[in-house]
Write an enzyme that holds these catalytic residues in place. Structure first.
Site, PDB file in Angstrom:
ATOM      1  N   ASP A 125      -3.807  89.504  74.283  1.00 45.39           N
ATOM      2  CA  ASP A 125      -4.103  88.813  75.545  1.00 45.39           C
ATOM      3  C   ASP A 125      -2.953  88.996  76.542  1.00 45.39           C
ATOM      4  O   ASP A 125      -3.183  89.165  77.744  1.00 45.39           O
ATOM      5  CB  ASP A 125      -4.341  87.324  75.318  1.00 45.39           C
ATOM      6  CG  ASP A 125      -5.541  87.038  74.430  1.00 45.39           C
ATOM      7  OD1 ASP A 125      -6.473  87.868  74.388  1.00 45.39           O
ATOM      8  OD2 ASP A 125      -5.556  85.971  73.780  1.00 45.39           O
ATOM      9  N   ASP A 174      -5.966  83.700  67.437  1.00 43.91           N
ATOM     10  CA  ASP A 174      -5.090  83.235  68.508  1.00 43.91           C
ATOM     11  C   ASP A 174      -4.062  82.295  67.894  1.00 43.91           C
ATOM     12  O   ASP A 174      -4.367  81.559  66.949  1.00 43.91           O
ATOM     13  CB  ASP A 174      -5.889  82.505  69.592  1.00 43.91           C
ATOM     14  CG  ASP A 174      -6.704  83.447  70.461  1.00 43.91           C
ATOM     15  OD1 ASP A 174      -6.326  84.623  70.582  1.00 43.91           O
ATOM     16  OD2 ASP A 174      -7.713  82.995  71.029  1.00 43.91           O
TER      17      ASP A 174
END
Length: 170
Positions: A133, A116
């Site tokens: 995401d 991330d």
């Protein structure tokens, strides 16, 4: 037909952008390193996430992989059964499917970690996320829109049927 092809192309582009961006981050940033990307909007902060959204089920890689695999099978089945009936549904499920694949690739090949790196500077408590995401969230929003629209359309049709006088052929 073109809309369905474009949805698949868009899913592939999201998946490629996700994997390329993660490779770039891993290659050019130290774990925990951050830099401003779009001033006042997005920072890049490289982290490894061993959990799901908001860190849920942290460290439970097999559980997360199992849940993801089940959801991907459900998405694929929905595409086969319902996708051709509605373009919005097809787009929604396609984006969710490709986003799920992007994060699943990480879990399998990066020791259970998902890379991330995107962080809203203006919303400091919001979790750090990635391009996969984004695909999942866009797909989920389209799915919600589809269900709201479908319910609205059904209620309009029912109302219209109730307002029409019955045909009495005697």
């Amino acid at each position: 037909m073109i809309s369905y092809i474009l949805a698949i192309i868009c899913g592939v582009v999201f998946l490629a952008a996700d994997q390329i961006s993660k490779f770039y981050i891993i290659s050019n940033f130290e774990l925990g390193e951050s830099t401003q990307f779009l001033k006042g909007f997005i920072d890049i902060i490289y982290i490894n996430n061993k959990g799901g959204a908001w860190g849920i089920l942290e460290g439970q890689t097999w559980t997360l992989l199992s849940i993801t695999a089940i959801l991907l099978i459900v998405c694929f089945t929905l595409i086969l059964k319902l996708g051709k009936k509605n373009k919005i549904m097809f787009w929604a499920i396609t984006l969710i499917l490709f986003g799920g694949v992007g994060n699943m690739i990480d879990r399998i090949f990066r020791d259970g970690n998902v890379v991330d790196f995107l962080h809203f500077e203006f919303f400091p408590t919001f979790p750090i996320f990635n391009i996969a995401d984004c695909a999942v969230v866009i797909g989920a929003c389209l799915l919600v829109f589809y269900f709201i629209y479908d319910s609205y359309r059904d209620s309009k049709l029912k109302k219209k049927k109730l307002e029409q006088p019955e045909d009495n052929n005697e």
